[in-house]
Each structure stands twice: as C-alpha cells, then as structure tokens.
Design a protein around this motif. Structure first.
Motif, short mmCIF file in Angstrom:
data_model
loop_
_atom_site.label_atom_id
_atom_site.label_comp_id
_atom_site.label_asym_id
_atom_site.label_seq_id
_atom_site.Cartn_x
_atom_site.Cartn_y
_atom_site.Cartn_z
N LEU A 148 0.86 -1.19 0.00
CA LEU A 148 0.00 0.00 0.00
C LEU A 148 0.90 1.24 0.00
CD1 LEU A 148 -2.52 -1.20 2.74
CD2 LEU A 148 -2.96 -1.07 0.27
N GLN A 149 0.53 2.20 -0.85
CA GLN A 149 1.35 3.40 -1.02
C GLN A 149 0.83 4.53 -0.12
OE1 GLN A 149 3.95 3.40 -3.40
NE2 GLN A 149 4.53 5.35 -2.44
N LEU A 150 1.71 4.99 0.78
CA LEU A 150 1.37 6.11 1.66
C LEU A 150 1.77 7.42 0.98
CD1 LEU A 150 2.78 4.49 4.91
CD2 LEU A 150 0.35 4.86 4.41
N VAL A 151 0.92 8.45 1.12
CA VAL A 151 1.20 9.69 0.37
C VAL A 151 1.25 10.95 1.25
CG1 VAL A 151 0.24 8.79 -1.79
CG2 VAL A 151 -1.27 10.01 -0.20
N ASP A 152 0.90 10.85 2.52
CA ASP A 152 0.86 12.04 3.38
C ASP A 152 1.93 11.90 4.47
OD1 ASP A 152 0.31 13.88 5.42
OD2 ASP A 152 -1.86 13.82 5.07
N PRO A 153 2.91 12.81 4.51
CA PRO A 153 4.03 12.66 5.46
C PRO A 153 3.62 12.62 6.93
CG PRO A 153 4.12 14.78 4.32
CD PRO A 153 3.07 13.97 3.64
N ARG A 154 2.44 13.14 7.26
CA ARG A 154 1.99 13.03 8.65
C ARG A 154 1.62 11.58 9.00
NH1 ARG A 154 0.94 17.24 11.75
NH2 ARG A 154 -0.96 16.51 12.70
N PHE A 177 -3.64 7.38 1.75
CA PHE A 177 -3.23 6.42 0.71
C PHE A 177 -3.37 6.99 -0.70
CE2 PHE A 177 -4.57 4.03 4.42
CZ PHE A 177 -3.53 3.12 4.57
N SER A 178 -2.56 6.46 -1.61
CA SER A 178 -2.68 6.80 -3.02
C SER A 178 -4.03 6.31 -3.53
CB SER A 178 -1.56 6.13 -3.83
OG SER A 178 -1.77 4.73 -3.85
N GLU A 179 -4.44 6.84 -4.68
CA GLU A 179 -5.75 6.46 -5.22
C GLU A 179 -5.82 4.96 -5.51
OE1 GLU A 179 -6.97 8.62 -8.82
OE2 GLU A 179 -8.52 7.04 -8.94
N GLY A 180 -4.74 4.41 -6.07
CA GLY A 180 -4.73 2.98 -6.39
C GLY A 180 -4.83 2.13 -5.13
N SER A 181 -4.11 2.56 -4.08
CA SER A 181 -4.14 1.79 -2.83
C SER A 181 -5.51 1.91 -2.16
CB SER A 181 -3.03 2.26 -1.89
OG SER A 181 -1.78 1.95 -2.46
N ARG A 182 -6.15 3.07 -2.31
CA ARG A 182 -7.53 3.19 -1.77
C ARG A 182 -8.46 2.20 -2.45
NH1 ARG A 182 -6.81 9.03 -1.73
NH2 ARG A 182 -8.05 9.22 -3.61
N ARG A 183 -8.26 2.02 -3.77
CA ARG A 183 -9.12 1.06 -4.48
C ARG A 183 -8.83 -0.36 -4.01
NH1 ARG A 183 -8.05 3.68 -9.51
NH2 ARG A 183 -7.52 1.67 -10.45
N VAL A 184 -7.55 -0.66 -3.75
CA VAL A 184 -7.19 -1.99 -3.22
C VAL A 184 -7.89 -2.21 -1.88
CG1 VAL A 184 -5.29 -3.38 -2.26
CG2 VAL A 184 -4.96 -2.13 -4.41
N LEU A 185 -7.84 -1.20 -1.01
CA LEU A 185 -8.47 -1.34 0.31
C LEU A 185 -9.98 -1.50 0.19
CD1 LEU A 185 -6.34 1.30 2.27
CD2 LEU A 185 -6.40 -1.18 2.69
N GLU A 186 -10.58 -0.73 -0.74
CA GLU A 186 -12.05 -0.85 -0.92
C GLU A 186 -12.43 -2.25 -1.37
OE1 GLU A 186 -13.02 2.30 -3.69
OE2 GLU A 186 -12.38 3.80 -2.19
N SER A 187 -11.62 -2.85 -2.25
CA SER A 187 -12.00 -4.18 -2.75
C SER A 187 -11.70 -5.27 -1.72
CB SER A 187 -11.37 -4.47 -4.11
OG SER A 187 -10.05 -4.87 -3.95
N LEU A 188 -10.62 -5.11 -0.94
CA LEU A 188 -10.30 -6.12 0.08
C LEU A 188 -11.25 -6.06 1.27
CD1 LEU A 188 -6.39 -5.94 0.37
CD2 LEU A 188 -7.74 -7.82 -0.59
N PHE A 189 -11.67 -4.83 1.62
CA PHE A 189 -12.41 -4.63 2.88
C PHE A 189 -13.69 -3.83 2.67
CE2 PHE A 189 -7.78 -4.60 3.87
CZ PHE A 189 -7.70 -5.80 4.55
#
Ligand code: ARG
Length: 258
Positions: A148-154, A177-189
């Motif tokens: 999963l790609q993190l995009v916010d330094p905080r 999360f990046s847009e692609g990783s958000r889609r991964v999370l939506e489909s997994l969970f």
C-alpha cells in the motif's frame, strides 16, 4: 513494550516531532504505564525489553520487528538516529528463545509498516519501509504481502493510517493512501470502518484491535463512537506526550504472534 525511560524529542524524523517544543518524560512514562495496565486488564501478556540510553524513540516497540507464526523478521531503520534499535530488538528475540530471527537486507520498520491479517500482511511504503522489504518479508514469513502506497508525510507509517480490527477486517483513513491503494483497500475490505480527518489527526488510527477490544487514543471521539456502534469494546487511552514524537498506542506495542 519498552518503558520510555530515555524518551525525548531530540531530533525530527517525522512532521509530528519538534525538538524545540520539548516533551515531559515523567508524563510519558505515566501514560505508557496506563497503556501497559490496559493490556494487562484485558488479559494480554506484556513482555518488556530494556530501554537503551541514547535511543529516545525505542519506546515505539512496533518498529522493532514483525513476528508471524513465531518467525521474526527483523527491522532495519530508515533513519540513522534509530539504527541501533534493529539489532537490539533482534537480540531480545534471540535471547527469548525464538529460533528463527531473520536479519533483513532491506529497510523496514517492523510493525510500523507491516500489519498482519489471517490470510495476508498489509505493507506500507512511501516514507520509511522500502518496497523491496515487502518481498523479503513475504519470503521470510510465507504469508502474502500486499503493498500500500502512503502519500501524506503526517501518516508516515502504515500503522498511523490503518489498524486491523480482527484477522479479516480493518479500520483506515483513506486520505493517507494513493488512489490505487484506496481502491485496493475498498475491494479487500468492503465492510471496513472508515475514519475521518479529525480522528486521523489525533493518531486515532494508531490503535490496537484484538477482535473484540480496541485500545485507542481517547481524542479520536467520532471513531470511538463508530467502533462502539459496530460492537467493539473500546478502551480509550491518553498518550498525548508520546504523540509529540509521532506515536500512539500501536507504536508502543509489538505484537508477538507465536
Ligand atoms: N519518532 C518515531 C519515528 O518517527 C515514531 C515512531 C512511531 N511508530 C510507529 N509505529 N508509527 O520513527
């Protein structure tokens, strides 16, 4: 866990840390003791590693390793300030009798960026853990690792933006999360608990779930309400002093899966 006897904010390796603002060590110790007591009250066993002088972030035990099925994949820290913690945690596991302790080739900050579910491990990258470590952990532990790609330094570690509720479901803050990783999370969970910005900003996602209970920063009020509605037993804790270093309950906790 590691008692914050040498805790301080002496350098800044994430946006939460401000060495000029200072931190109150006695207060940090009292808050950490309350977290430890909360685990004991829930019936969990807490093992301790000796803190080392000169390693002010060593209290954040989650970063020390990743333990799955009794196998220990060691940490290799991204920042020189914390480099000595990797071997210290690996030593603890060797001395505690863990037969398989794997020294990593690639930079990774243990459970800060690896969160274990029953069928796979979620792994963050973008700020600390090298994506090559995701492959290395999968080989070492024999459980699939999903990047999963993190995009916010905080939200520099995966465990600042997501926590497992049980072996199959998670709670997360999509903005980290990046847009692609958000889609991964939506489909997994599809049934995930989604957290908002205000709860993420108080490190409400840096929580520890055991399937029934969730130990979480008390300031994450909306998320606490939602978790209650979903039937979880919520245990609020105050770790505001440790948050000055960018850590919360999960950061202070390395889960040992035998
Ligand atoms: N000051 C520490 C660092 O920046 C905080 C680590 C928090 N740990 C965690 N698992 N998120 O490395």
């Amino acid at each position: 866990m590691c008692r914050p006897e040498f805790f301080a904010v002496e350098y800044a390796i994430n946006p939460w840390m401000d060495p000029s603002a200072g931190a109150d060590r006695d207060r940090a110790i009292a808050q950490w003791e309350a977290l430890r007591q909360a685990y004991l009250d829930l019936g969990h066993t807490v093992d301790l590693i000796d803190p080392i002088e000169g390693l002010p972030d060593m209290v954040f035990a989650a970063n020390g390793a990743l333990v799955v099925d009794g196998r220990v994949y060691g940490a290799k820290f991204a920042n020189a300030e914390r480099a000595a913690e990797g071997p210290a945690y690996a030593d603890w596991f060797r001395k505690a009798g863990f037969a398989e302790v794997i020294d990593p080739q690639h930079t990774n900050e243990g459970e800060g960026d690896f969160l274990t579910l029953d069928d796979f491990i979620l792994a963050g990258t973008g700020f600390r853990t090298d994506i090559a470590a995701h492959k290395e952990a999968q080989e070492a532990l024999g459980r699939p690792v999903i990047t999963l790609q993190l995009v916010d330094p905080r939200f520099y570690h995966l465990d600042t933006a997501l926590f497992p509720l049980d072996g199959h479901n998670v709670c997360y803050y999509p903005g980290a999360f990046s847009e692609g990783s958000r889609r991964v999370l939506e489909s997994l969970f599809p049934d995930a608990v989604i957290a908002g910005h205000a709860d993420a900003e108080v490190l409400g996602l840096n929580a520890v779930g055991d399937g029934r209970n969730v130990v979480i920063n008390a300031e994450a009020t909306a998320l606490i309400e939602e978790l209650g509605r979903r039937g979880y037993q919520v245990v609020p804790v105050d770790l505001s002093e440790l948050r000055k270093a960018g850590g919360g309950p999960k950061c202070c906790t390395l889960e040992i899966r035998r």
